[in-house]
Design a protein around this motif. Structure first.
Motif, PDB file in Angstrom:
ATOM      1  N   ASP A   1       0.833  -1.208   0.000  1.00  0.00           N
ATOM      2  CA  ASP A   1       0.000   0.000   0.000  1.00  0.00           C
ATOM      3  C   ASP A   1       0.863   1.252   0.000  1.00  0.00           C
ATOM      4  OD1 ASP A   1      -2.228  -1.582   0.014  1.00  0.00           O
ATOM      5  OD2 ASP A   1      -2.436  -1.562   2.202  1.00  0.00           O
TER       6      ASP A   1
ATOM      7  N   CYS B   1      -4.716  -7.995  -3.838  1.00  0.00           N
ATOM      8  CA  CYS B   1      -5.693  -7.105  -4.468  1.00  0.00           C
ATOM      9  C   CYS B   1      -6.454  -7.854  -5.563  1.00  0.00           C
ATOM     10  CB  CYS B   1      -4.999  -5.880  -5.056  1.00  0.00           C
ATOM     11  SG  CYS B   1      -3.857  -6.249  -6.406  1.00  0.00           S
TER      12      CYS B   1
ATOM     13  N   SER C   1       1.051   4.304  -2.878  1.00  0.00           N
ATOM     14  CA  SER C   1       0.892   5.707  -2.473  1.00  0.00           C
ATOM     15  C   SER C   1       2.136   6.519  -2.815  1.00  0.00           C
ATOM     16  CB  SER C   1       0.609   5.778  -0.967  1.00  0.00           C
ATOM     17  OG  SER C   1       1.707   5.277  -0.220  1.00  0.00           O
TER      18      SER C   1
END
Length: 684
Positions: free
Chosen positions: A294, A327, A298
């Motif tokens: 994650d 995911c 980002s």
């Protein structure tokens, strides 16, 4: 390759306009010629006189020996890093390896402390330790040296000193330091490596319970927030790893360092005043290693917002993170990254990019095969040479959703036409031969398996990873697919012991083949190799299979059978393994066949000793031995009556045995009625 399987170009090709660009040509380097006049001067000089007694340096002999060793063109990949090439790959074996190394160091220290007179404190003679001959002229050179030596804490300390003195450090050096800090994970939430983990905790396995022991002077579980839970089924420690197991078999999960948003790499990244694309890529190295996906995405969004252009390695890290993460819609997200690559002219895709796209094509549903072929065709069009990882990804893409394993034939043909592919470019190259062998086994095609071993046997053993495991698997594949026992033994003799020493599981299958092909002589031939190659017998399954292979006895070699069977029995006893009914039955049948009734009854009594029910064949063989060897009708009658009492069926040679032993007709009718009642009861 395979143009007939793709009717038209998929939409993937329209997303890759950057693939049509011509590859830049390599720069040419001009060569310099030597001055002829200088050559003339050298040729007119007289050769120097050789000394009568040459004065050699202490390590001259070692250097001369080292000069005769040439580096392998294809090194054998054993471990994860060149720093410790002997480290195993699996995490369970890593734990055992590191614990053994730690125990060895402590044992050596103990011996040196107890008997210091055996180890006088003197230097190496000759001194063969590597010496740093380079002179570091500047502070930044010292910093680069510490970074190259992977000393993250010392490098960060030196950088802080230089920054406090107001000295400037180049952006390239800062990026290198950031990459080292992120990769090592300095300042993360858990232990960085297992050596530090062992300094705080040690685990003791006593039968079914595990005990947690802390050093009182160094560690307090309450201060370190170590929540300890001891149970017969599971043992966990929240600060590092976990033991899981059933009964007394335990496995260990290697403690993984978890990425912390306040670690040294994150703080150093925030401190950097000047950044570029390499800066973000350096931080992504550590984020990918510590599985902080994650944060990676980002950081990629932040990079685009600030106007930095990602390089191809950045996209490769993102594709690998996308494949490893949990995911959904991985293929659609990969196509979004492909669009971004198409808009960046400086990001030229490489071999890793295409291999990751092939890996992600598995998640594209039923069209995975067409997408994989399209990616491969574009890879060839760009002039990028595929490697064995590419072949592996193509095979997986075909099998994943469609179950089509026939592509292995075309892959093997392509590899034979391009022998330059037979090299190790990446870690996953060593898995193609293993996957191809598994596919050949599932297709029941021995020719594919032979083509795989043909590639590896041409001085390409580095392509198969663990050679012992691969060759053992090949022996099993031949044993499963080949029906001729002579062909199987030819393969076995070619590989053993020159190239591999098979394990217990290989001999288990070979003895099973001997049982199916009714080849007890082959089982006797394999038995000496089994004793020599298998040092640790975990269970009795292989020895049981060996006794099953001895089912077809030869009267001329019965003494040889008995001698080998006794060796197997002694092997069980010395390893504290309990024989089962099949092994006991085999021993009874052997001695009954040799008419050694005392030994036959000795092993027959082991049924009662190990609380096992005597088998039908063991009892029948005793009756046959008394009938055909001694014509003892009374013993035969007792054994038949015991079989009736235990609910056994009538023997096939009942009439012949009764005739040889001259058993009276009334007793024959009584025995036959008892056997018939047992069969009627079984049918009901």
């Amino acid at each position: 390759m395979w143009p007939r399987r793709v009717r038209q170009r998929t939409t993937l090709l329209s997303l890759l306009p950057w693939l049509r660009q011509a590859s830049p040509s390599l720069p040419s380097f001009s060569t310099t010629t030597r001055d002829e006049s200088e050559d003339d001067k050298i040729s007119t000089r007289s050769p120097p006189a050789a000394p009568l007694i040459p004065k050699l340096k202490p390590n001259a002999v070692l250097k001369a020996l080292a000069s005769t060793v040439t580096e392998l063109e294809h090194p054998y990949h054993m471990g994860r890093s060149m720093a410790d090439p002997l480290a195993p790959v699996s995490r369970a074996k890593q734990m055992k390896y590191l614990m053994a190394r730690d125990a060895g160091i402590k044992a050596a220290e103990y011996v040196i402390q107890q008997w210091p007179e055996l180890f006088p404190s003197r230097g190496f003679s000759p001194d063969i330790r590597p010496k740093i001959r380079m002179k570091l002229r500047s502070d930044e050179a010292k910093l680069r040296y510490l970074i190259s030596e992977r000393k993250a804490d010392l490098a960060l300390e030196l950088f802080n000193k230089l920054e406090s003195k107001g000295k400037k450090v180049s952006l390239m050096t800062q990026n290198s330091l950031l990459e080292l800090l992120s990769y090592v994970g300095l300042g993360n939430e858990t232990a960085q490596d297992f050596s530090q983990f062992l300094e705080q905790e040690r685990f003791i396995n006593e039968k079914h319970n595990l005990e947690f022991v802390c050093k009182a002077d160094t560690v307090d579980p309450r201060e370190n927030n170590l929540q300890v839970q001891i149970d017969e089924k599971r043992f966990t420690v929240s600060a590092g790893g976990s033991f899981t197991g059933k009964n007394s078999k335990w496995t260990f999960r290697f403690p993984r360092s978890v990425w912390s948003p306040t670690n040294d790499a994150e703080r150093f990244f925030e401190r950097m005043e000047v950044k570029n694309s390499d800066t973000y890529n350096a931080l992504m190295v550590g984020l990918f290693k510590h599985k902080s996906y994650d944060r990676m995405f980002s950081l990629y969004d932040m990079m685009n917002e600030e106007g930095f252009k990602p390089i191809v390695s950045t996209y490769n890290f993102l594709l690998m993170a996308m494949d490893d993460s949990d995911c959904s819609h991985k293929w659609d997200k990969a196509m979004e990254l492909v669009k971004n690559i198409a808009e960046e002219p400086q990001a030229h895709p490489n071999k890793t990019t295409f291999n990751m796209l092939l890996k992600l094509s598995e998640h594209s549903g039923k069209s995975s095969r067409e997408n994989a072929v399209a990616i491969f065709q574009e890879m060839l069009h760009l002039g990028i040479e595929p490697n064995l990882t590419t072949m592996l990804r193509l095979l997986q893409a075909y099998i994943y959703n469609n179950g089509d394993k026939s592509v292995i034939y075309e892959l093997m043909d392509y590899i034979e036409e391009h022998p330059e592919m037979l090299r190790v470019d990446s870690y996953f190259d060593i898995f193609f031969c293993v996957a191809a062998l598994n596919t050949a086994c599932s297709l029941n095609d021995i020719e594919v398996a032979r083509s795989v071993i043909k590639i590896a046997s041409q001085d390409n053993w580095h392509l198969v990873g663990q050679v012992d495991h691969f060759l053992s698997h090949y022996i099993l594949t031949v044993a499963w697919l080949e029906r001729n026992i002579d062909t199987i033994m030819e393969t076995y003799r070619w590989l053993v012991p020159q190239h591999v020493r098979p394990g217990d599981w290989v001999y288990n299958t070979l003895f099973d083949v001997c049982t199916r092909t009714k080849s007890p002589e082959t089982a006797l031939e394999l038995w000496p190799d089994y004793k020599e190659n298998v040092t640790y017998v975990r269970s009795i399954s292989t020895i049981r299979m060996f006794h099953l292979a001895l089912g077809r006895l030869s009267k001329s070699n019965v003494e040889r059978y008995i001698r080998v069977a006794e060796e197997s029995w002694e092997m069980l006893l010395t390893r504290n393994l309990k024989p089962d009914s099949i092994i006991i039955e085999s021993m009874v049948r052997l001695y009954s066949f040799a008419l050694q009734m005392d030994k036959a009854w000795y092993y027959y009594d082991h049924f009662k000793q190990y609380e096992l029910k005597p088998t039908y064949f063991a009892t029948r063989q005793l009756a046959n031995a008394y009938a055909f060897g001694y014509q003892d009708g009374k013993k035969v009658e007792e054994l038949y009556q015991w079989m009736i009492d235990n609910g056994e069926g009538i023997p096939t040679n009942f009439a012949k045995v009764c005739a040889i032993c001259r058993i009276p007709l009334d007793i024959r009718r009584k025995l036959a009625t008892g056997f018939k009642n047992n069969m009627t009861h079984v049918q009901r």
